[in-house]
Write an enzyme that holds these catalytic residues in place. Sequence first.
Site, PDB file in Angstrom:
ATOM      1  N   GLU A 276       0.786  -1.138   0.211  1.00 37.43           N
ATOM      2  CA  GLU A 276       0.054  -0.492   0.113  1.00 37.43           C
ATOM      3  C   GLU A 276       0.792   1.442  -0.474  1.00 37.43           C
ATOM      4  OE1 GLU A 276      -2.953   0.148  -0.409  1.00 37.43           O
ATOM      5  OE2 GLU A 276      -3.945  -2.012   0.684  1.00 37.43           O
TER       6      GLU A 276
ATOM      7  N   ASP B  75      -5.037  -9.846  -7.800  1.00 33.53           N
ATOM      8  CA  ASP B  75      -5.952  -8.954  -8.807  1.00 33.53           C
ATOM      9  C   ASP B  75      -3.959  -8.284  -9.674  1.00 33.53           C
ATOM     10  OD1 ASP B  75      -4.755  -7.423  -6.381  1.00 33.53           O
ATOM     11  OD2 ASP B  75      -7.442  -6.247  -6.912  1.00 33.53           O
TER      12      ASP B  75
ATOM     13  N   GLU C  86     -20.102  -5.226  -3.170  1.00 32.66           N
ATOM     14  CA  GLU C  86     -18.565  -5.847  -3.588  1.00 32.66           C
ATOM     15  C   GLU C  86     -18.751  -7.199  -3.547  1.00 32.66           C
ATOM     16  OE1 GLU C  86     -15.141  -4.486  -1.619  1.00 32.66           O
ATOM     17  OE2 GLU C  86     -15.662  -2.824  -2.692  1.00 32.66           O
TER      18      GLU C  86
ATOM     19  N   GLU D 280     -12.271  -0.394 -10.012  1.00 27.78           N
ATOM     20  CA  GLU D 280     -11.869  -0.945 -10.756  1.00 27.78           C
ATOM     21  C   GLU D 280     -13.014  -1.432 -12.007  1.00 27.78           C
ATOM     22  OE1 GLU D 280     -10.270  -1.755  -7.117  1.00 27.78           O
ATOM     23  OE2 GLU D 280     -12.139  -1.450  -7.623  1.00 27.78           O
TER      24      GLU D 280
END
EC number: 3.2.1.-
Length: 596
Positions: free
Chosen positions: A183, A320, A437, A501
Site C-alpha cells: 500500500e 488481482d 463488493e 475497478e
Amino acid sequence: MVAHRKSRSLTTTILFLLFAYICLIWLPLHQLGKRHHQHPQPPPLDSTFTSQTTIHLNSTVEKHPVPSYIPLPTSPTSIPRIQYDFPPESRPERKARLKKQKAVKQAFLHAWNGYKDHAWLHDEVSPQSGGYMDTFSGWGATLVDSLDALIIMGLDEELDLALEAIAHIDFTTTRSEDVNVFEITIRYMGGFLAAHDLSHGRHPVLLQKAQELGEMIYNAFDTPNRMPQMRWEWSKSAQGEGIEAGERTSLAEIGSLTLEFTRLSQLTGNPKYFDAVQRITAELKQGQSRTRLPGLWPVFIDAKSLNFGWSQFALGGGADSTYEYLPKQHILLGAQRDEYRLMYEAAMETIKSKFLFRAMTQAEDKRILFTLNAMGLMGGALHGVEYVQEHLKCFLGGMVGLASKVFNRTEDMWIARGLTDGCIWAYDSMPTGIMPEIMAVSPCEDMEKCPWDEGKWYEDVLGQAIHSRKYLEHAQDVVEREGLSPGVVGITDPAYNLRPEAIESIFIMYRISGDKSLQDVAWRMFQNIDRVTRTKYGHSAINDVRNPLPKLSDKMESFWLAETLKYFYLIFSDPELISLDEYVLSTEAHPFKRPS
C-alpha cells in the site's frame, strides 16, 4: 465660478464614493465569488508526532546484501498502438463532454476540500464526521495519492499547497507497528513518481521524496532470500535486527511492486530498485508451472520458503494486481524482457480454459462474463468452485483489453468486452445503480447459447433442485427478502467502498475501442455514485447497494480521489490527455511515462 467649483467638488465626491465602494465592498465580494471553491490555508502540521516517537530509520547496514544488480534494460523497442484513432468531435459533443467532466471535477474538489480542511497530512478524512484516520503509516496518503490528479485537473493552487506540505513528511519514522509495503508503494511512491512525470520534473521535491521512500522501503527486502517482508517490522530494521519474508504472503502484495520500483530506477539511474522486484518476478516465473493450477498462482504463497502449494485460487482480492502488472510491466520496460508476456499468456490460457464463465441473465444479446474462484484441481477437475463476482475483479476487462493490443492477441478482445459488460450489468442490476463488493451469479452451461431460464435461476438461489411448489415459493421468498435481481443468486457483501475497478475497465475499453456508449455508461455510474455517497466533507463508502438510502460507513479511502474520480474525469477528457500510448497507469491509476 462658485457654481463651477461646487460642480467639480460634487463630481470629486461621487468619484471618491464610487472608488471606496469598489475597494471596500464590490471588490471583496467579487474576489469572494472567485474563491467560492477555494478553502482557506489548511491547518498547520501536527508537530507532536516526532517528539512522541523515539525510533527513526536512518542509515542501516544490510545483513543480506546483493552481490550484483540485475541491469535495467535501456533500449526500448516498439509496442503496437493501443488507443483508438478518435475522429474530431463536433461542437455539441464537446460541450456535452466538458459539462460532464466539470461535474466530476466539482465532486473531486468537494472531497479534496473536505480532506484539506479536516485531515490535512493525515491519511484519510472521515467524510461524514469530519475526523481523520491514519491507516497507512500517517504520512498523508490522500495528499500524496492525489498529487497527479491535481495536475491532470489543472488545480495549480491546490498543487502548490500540496507541494509545500509534502516537504515536511518524514519517512524515517511512523506510529505504525508495521508498514504495509504494498500500500505504501502504490499510494505514496506511485503518487510521487506520477506527479514528477506529469510535471516534467519541474518540482524536484517529488523525485526527492520518491527516493527517500524507496530507500526506506528497500530495507524490507533485506531478508535471507531477498523476498520482501510485506508487513514490514520497520522498527526491527531500524534497530539492526533481522527480518524474514512471511510464510503467508498475499500474491497481489508481493507481485505488484514492479511498476513503481522500475520507474524509480529509470528516473534515478539506480538499478537496485529494479533488481529488487525482478528477483520476485524470477521466483513467480519459476513457480508458475508448479502450482495446483499451473498457469495461475494461489492467492497466498509462502515467501519465506518460496512454496506455491496453497490451494485457494482467484483473480480478485489478494491476487488481482499481480496479473494486472504483467502486461503493464512489459509496456514500462519497452518490451525489452519477454518473461512478462510469457507469464501473461500462461495465465490467460488457464483463465480461459478453467476460470472464465458466462452468467445467465435476461440480457441474452450480450455475453456477460465473469471468473470463478476455486480450490485447485482434484481428479483432473476443479473443486471448491464458487461463481462469484467481486468488484475487485472488475479490473480484468481493462487488463485483457490492454494485453490484447500490446501482445497482438486480438482473439481475446471479445473476452475483454464481456468482462467489462459483466461489471456494467452488475451495476445496473442494483436498485442504487451501484455494484456490491461481492455477489454470486447464475452460471451458463454453454458459453455460446444461454437463454434465460427462471427455473434454473431459482434452483441456483436455493442451491438445489426445485421439486415442488413449496421449494419454488421458498426460492421466491429468498429473492424478495435479499433483493436479488434476475441472474443474481446471492450478495455476500452488499457494501460499496468507492472502488475504481469498474470505471477503470470502462475507461480503458473506451480508449481502445472508441465506443462512445461507454461514456454514457460512465456518466450513469458517476451520477448514481455521487448521489448516494456524497456527504458533508466528501464521499463515504456505503453498507448496502440495495438500499436507496444506505448507511454511511464514514470511510473515504485515498483511491476515491486517486483512482475512481480520476478515471471518471479522464473518460470525459480529450483522448490525448494521459494517452495509453504515452503512459502506463499503475494499479493505483498513477500514470508513468513510457520510455521512448
